[in-house]
Design a protein around this motif. Sequence first.
Motif, mmCIF file in Angstrom:
data_model
loop_
_atom_site.group_PDB
_atom_site.id
_atom_site.type_symbol
_atom_site.label_atom_id
_atom_site.label_comp_id
_atom_site.label_asym_id
_atom_site.label_seq_id
_atom_site.Cartn_x
_atom_site.Cartn_y
_atom_site.Cartn_z
ATOM 1 N N MET A 34 57.618 70.371 53.103
ATOM 2 C CA MET A 34 59.019 70.032 53.258
ATOM 3 C C MET A 34 59.859 70.687 52.158
ATOM 4 S SD MET A 34 59.161 66.105 54.526
ATOM 5 C CE MET A 34 58.204 65.533 55.900
ATOM 6 N N LEU A 35 59.282 70.792 50.956
ATOM 7 C CA LEU A 35 60.011 71.464 49.876
ATOM 8 C C LEU A 35 60.174 72.951 50.159
ATOM 9 C CD1 LEU A 35 58.528 69.671 46.753
ATOM 10 C CD2 LEU A 35 60.794 69.364 47.764
ATOM 11 N N ASP A 36 59.168 73.558 50.795
ATOM 12 C CA ASP A 36 59.299 74.966 51.191
ATOM 13 C C ASP A 36 60.414 75.116 52.224
ATOM 14 O OD1 ASP A 36 57.251 75.707 49.486
ATOM 15 O OD2 ASP A 36 55.722 75.736 51.061
ATOM 16 N N ALA A 37 60.538 74.161 53.118
ATOM 17 C CA ALA A 37 61.615 74.191 54.115
ATOM 18 C C ALA A 37 62.968 74.062 53.417
ATOM 19 C CB ALA A 37 61.422 73.073 55.141
ATOM 20 N N ALA A 38 63.048 73.187 52.421
ATOM 21 C CA ALA A 38 64.288 73.036 51.658
ATOM 22 C C ALA A 38 64.659 74.350 50.971
ATOM 23 C CB ALA A 38 64.135 71.918 50.632
ATOM 24 N N GLU A 39 63.656 75.023 50.444
ATOM 25 C CA GLU A 39 63.890 76.318 49.789
ATOM 26 C C GLU A 39 64.455 77.327 50.782
ATOM 27 O OE1 GLU A 39 61.331 78.255 46.340
ATOM 28 O OE2 GLU A 39 60.331 78.426 48.280
ATOM 29 N N THR A 40 63.899 77.366 51.984
ATOM 30 C CA THR A 40 64.383 78.278 53.027
ATOM 31 C C THR A 40 65.821 77.941 53.420
ATOM 32 O OG1 THR A 40 62.150 78.585 53.881
ATOM 33 C CG2 THR A 40 63.955 79.107 55.382
ATOM 34 N N LEU A 41 66.111 76.660 53.590
ATOM 35 C CA LEU A 41 67.471 76.243 53.949
ATOM 36 C C LEU A 41 68.471 76.614 52.856
ATOM 37 C CD1 LEU A 41 66.669 72.768 55.502
ATOM 38 C CD2 LEU A 41 67.753 74.678 56.692
ATOM 39 N N LEU A 42 68.050 76.468 51.627
ATOM 40 C CA LEU A 42 68.920 76.789 50.502
ATOM 41 C C LEU A 42 69.241 78.276 50.444
ATOM 42 C CD1 LEU A 42 70.280 75.235 48.234
ATOM 43 C CD2 LEU A 42 68.329 75.778 46.785
ATOM 44 N N GLU A 43 68.288 79.108 50.838
ATOM 45 C CA GLU A 43 68.538 80.549 50.902
ATOM 46 C C GLU A 43 69.616 80.856 51.938
ATOM 47 O OE1 GLU A 43 64.726 82.278 51.725
ATOM 48 O OE2 GLU A 43 63.940 81.790 49.743
ATOM 49 N N GLN A 44 69.630 80.088 53.025
ATOM 50 C CA GLN A 44 70.617 80.285 54.086
ATOM 51 C C GLN A 44 71.984 79.713 53.712
ATOM 52 O OE1 GLN A 44 68.826 78.459 57.530
ATOM 53 N NE2 GLN A 44 67.086 79.847 57.512
ATOM 54 N N ASP A 45 71.952 78.608 52.952
ATOM 55 C CA ASP A 45 73.198 77.947 52.566
ATOM 56 C C ASP A 45 73.044 77.361 51.170
ATOM 57 O OD1 ASP A 45 75.499 76.465 52.222
ATOM 58 O OD2 ASP A 45 75.318 75.358 54.100
ATOM 59 N N PRO A 46 73.480 78.092 50.151
ATOM 60 C CA PRO A 46 73.320 77.643 48.762
ATOM 61 C C PRO A 46 74.091 76.367 48.417
ATOM 62 C CG PRO A 46 73.945 79.963 48.859
ATOM 63 C CD PRO A 46 74.055 79.422 50.239
ATOM 64 N N GLU A 47 74.982 75.933 49.311
ATOM 65 C CA GLU A 47 75.767 74.720 49.069
ATOM 66 C C GLU A 47 74.998 73.443 49.410
ATOM 67 O OE1 GLU A 47 78.931 74.790 47.680
ATOM 68 O OE2 GLU A 47 78.379 76.900 47.412
ATOM 69 N N LEU A 48 73.858 73.572 50.055
ATOM 70 C CA LEU A 48 73.099 72.390 50.455
ATOM 71 C C LEU A 48 72.509 71.674 49.242
ATOM 72 C CD1 LEU A 48 71.086 73.693 53.551
ATOM 73 C CD2 LEU A 48 73.039 72.132 53.559
#
Length: 175
Positions: A1-15
């Motif tokens: 799940m943390l890897d998924a969070a990392e991927t999402l953050l790459e797409q949207d640094p505001e998350l």
Amino acid sequence: MLDAAETLLEQDPELSFVLPLAPSLDEEALAAFSKLDTLPVTVIQSDSHVVAMACDCVAVASGTATLELALLKVPMVVVYKLNPINYAIMRRLIKIPHISLVNIVAEQEVCIELVQGKATAAAISQELQRLLSNEAHRDAQLNAFAQIAEKMGEPGASQRVAAIIKSLLPDKSPT
């Protein structure tokens, strides 16, 4: 799940992300997860319902939490990974089409279930991104949650959920 969070953050640094810590754990239990130091994750040791309601969507392990989140109207993706041997045994013993309580009660797939090999960081982040960006997809979940709440009704909901689950299990009565 943390890897998924990392991927999402790459797409949207505001998350930003929240991790409700189970009452049975303390923050020392999280020391093994070094990514927590590099991601904008806030660990909260309070009421998980309050934490969930502050979220736009969540990744959640299968269990009663899925039904709780549905009743709180929090869009979700269900993630579940077991030891492969335990999973193989479970799949032979339990013959229902869904593993999450929310989908079992709905008697259809309301929330995507990413189980075993499908529970990858890429799949989790893709579904969370879809919940964040696709209003129709998000609304479909929320509408299904409203139907689940209506189905469960007021007092006696736990007995009705138990009856639904029991009706899906194989009959074990003597022949």
